[in-house]
Design a protein around this motif. Structure first.
Motif, PDB file in Angstrom:
ATOM      1  N   LEU A 154      15.663   9.228  45.452  1.00 17.23           N
ATOM      2  CA  LEU A 154      16.362   7.746  45.236  1.00 17.23           C
ATOM      3  C   LEU A 154      17.529   7.438  44.351  1.00 17.23           C
ATOM      4  O   LEU A 154      18.315   7.040  44.564  1.00 17.23           O
ATOM      5  N   SER A 157      20.803   6.648  47.290  1.00 17.55           N
ATOM      6  CA  SER A 157      20.629   5.381  48.106  1.00 17.55           C
ATOM      7  C   SER A 157      21.850   4.864  47.650  1.00 17.55           C
ATOM      8  O   SER A 157      22.020   4.105  47.825  1.00 17.55           O
ATOM      9  N   LYS A 165      15.883   6.971  51.961  1.00 14.82           N
ATOM     10  CA  LYS A 165      14.899   6.147  52.214  1.00 14.82           C
ATOM     11  C   LYS A 165      13.433   7.435  53.346  1.00 14.82           C
ATOM     12  O   LYS A 165      12.940   7.609  52.913  1.00 14.82           O
ATOM     13  N   PHE A 168      12.311   9.576  50.367  1.00 15.56           N
ATOM     14  CA  PHE A 168      11.462   8.754  50.002  1.00 15.56           C
ATOM     15  C   PHE A 168      10.507   9.080  49.959  1.00 15.56           C
ATOM     16  O   PHE A 168       8.910   9.794  49.770  1.00 15.56           O
ATOM     17  N   LYS A 283       8.878   3.385  42.703  1.00 16.04           N
ATOM     18  CA  LYS A 283       8.315   3.130  43.906  1.00 16.04           C
ATOM     19  C   LYS A 283       8.302   1.361  43.435  1.00 16.04           C
ATOM     20  O   LYS A 283       8.227   0.811  44.709  1.00 16.04           O
ATOM     21  N   ALA A 286      12.273   1.550  46.108  1.00 13.99           N
ATOM     22  CA  ALA A 286      11.572   2.090  46.170  1.00 13.99           C
ATOM     23  C   ALA A 286      11.469   0.429  47.189  1.00 13.99           C
ATOM     24  O   ALA A 286      12.092  -0.322  48.898  1.00 13.99           O
ATOM     25  N   TRP A 291      12.153  -0.562  51.424  1.00 11.76           N
ATOM     26  CA  TRP A 291      12.020   1.224  52.418  1.00 11.76           C
ATOM     27  C   TRP A 291      10.508   1.019  52.063  1.00 11.76           C
ATOM     28  O   TRP A 291      10.088   2.146  53.274  1.00 11.76           O
TER      29      TRP A 291
END
Length: 414
Positions: A154, A157, A165, A168, A283, A286, A291
């Motif tokens: 993360l 990013s 991504k 992750f 999460k 994301a 993602w």
């Protein structure tokens, strides 16, 4: 615990304000040593990794090595986020190399991803012994390694979203924290040899040097956040929660402001290093970034609920809390909402909160004491300029145009 317990980290995230001797919170241009990490925990871990005669009485040797790899990666992740490029591949060689070259942060990140995956792949069945973090449970170590990978991913990013991504999703698929029981927590003991840093500073030394900041209190008090009662104590003068403006130098007393909470300064207080709520906030972000296909709002709400449980032992009032306009998730403001609540959650691990602030820019209303912006890195130890001159100069030239400033940007913070 030394990774988290530091007034400097709290100042970088603006959780605590100085009530007297106001100085560190004014962000002086100064160097910060990393030698203690290299000479202490990192050298100890490298000794394990270099050893040819680990005893299986401590549990399967492969698992002992795996845990050492994971912890070494965890330390280096924290350090590179603070300073930038670091001695890495040539470090920890003792007398064989006193002048290690600096590796780029990008190289270190990529290598740490590989090291954490390798650590997991080498695990075998069987517990390890004398493990004060996870009681020897290798499944917990596996989830911890993957959680570190998730949070590291993360962090990328804004500099390499495709890589972010990819790493992750891979970490998430390999299995991360699933409850607060998985948290990496250092539990202090009610004894002088293993006591809480803040107990030593506040109780043993009788220092009332730190109050909650105005920004923190004003983020929590208007929404009746129950975590505030843990984070700080009511001001003695008014019985209310009152924050001190960060960097304030005029006529500060300790009676009128909220000082560190009794639970925070307890001799045996825990230090929360990596937590389930962090996974849920990650999460949520994301999902908001597209993602993963999970629900951003559901993860955000659950992150706050788990933070309540972690800090207060209960999720009482969570539904009413989440229903407030100031808290309720908004897809239009997803990154800001997630980041602000992540900041509240990460209280007392200021360095981690500071890294996330550098990445996202939120909270966006923190103070500029005396007009000084919040630093974007720590400057290297001053000894490096003459102990490791060539490599030091190459590193600051490569990253910052030759100036070892606290306002240089590390690789992922562009």
């Amino acid at each position: 615990p030394g990774l988290a317990s530091s007034p400097k980290g709290e100042f970088m995230a603006q959780y605590l304000a100085e009530t007297q001797y106001v100085g560190q919170s004014l962000y002086p241009e100064e160097s910060t040593s990393f030698y203690g990490y290299y000479e202490g925990p990192l050298q100890n871990l490298q000794t394990v990794l270099n050893s040819d005669d680990l005893s299986s009485t401590g549990g399967p040797v492969a698992n002992q090595v795996a845990v050492a790899k994971i912890l070494k990666a965890y330390f280096f992740w924290n350090l590179t986020d603070r300073w930038g490029d670091l001695p890495y591949t040539e470090a920890l060689q003792g007398s064989e190399n006193f002048t290690p070259a600096y590796d780029t942060q990008e190289f270190i990140y990529n290598d740490l991803f590989s090291e954490l995956k390798e650590a997991n792949s080498m695990m075998v069945s069987g517990d390890i012994q004398n493990d004060i973090m996870y009681g020897g449970d290798m499944e917990k170590w596996r989830k911890f390694a993957n959680t570190v990978r998730l949070l590291m991913a993360l962090r990328l990013s804004e500099v390499d979203e495709n890589k972010a991504k990819e790493e992750f999703v891979a970490a998430l698929n390999d299995g991360v924290f699933e409850s607060n029981d998985d948290n990496l927590v250092f539990q202090h003991l009610a004894e002088a040899n293993n006591q809480n840093y803040w107990y030593d500073q506040v109780v043993d030394s009788n220092r009332e040097w730190w109050a909650l900041t105005e920004d923190l209190v004003e983020e929590m008090k208007p929404v009746n956040d129950p975590r505030l009662e843990v984070y700080g104590d009511p001001a003695r003068e008014s019985g209310e929660y009152v924050g001190l403006k960060f960097g304030e130098e005029e006529n500060i007393g300790t009676e009128e402001f909220s000082l560190l909470g009794s639970d925070i300064i307890a001799q045996d207080a825990p230090v929360y290093l990596v937590t389930y709520a962090q996974v849920l906030f990650a999460k949520a972000e994301a999902a908001a970034r597209g993602w993963i296909s999970e629900d951003a709002e559901a993860n955000y709400n659950e992150a706050i609920r788990q933070s309540f449980i972690q800090w207060t032992g209960s999720d009482d009032g969570i539904d009413d809390f989440l229903a407030q306009d100031l808290i309720a998730f908004s897809s239009d403001m997803a990154i800001e909402k997630i980041s602000n609540q992540r900041w509240v959650h990460l209280y007392m691990f200021g360095y981690e909160a500071w890294s996330e602030w550098r990445r996202t820019g939120f909270p966006d209303d923190l103070e500029m004491p005396n007009g000084r912006e919040i630093p974007t890195r720590l400057a290297y130890p001053e000894n490096e300029s003459f102990n490791n001159t060539e490599n030091y100069q190459e590193a600051i030239q490569r990253q910052f145009g030759g100036e070892d400033s606290i306002y240089g940007n590390v690789w992922w913070d562009q």
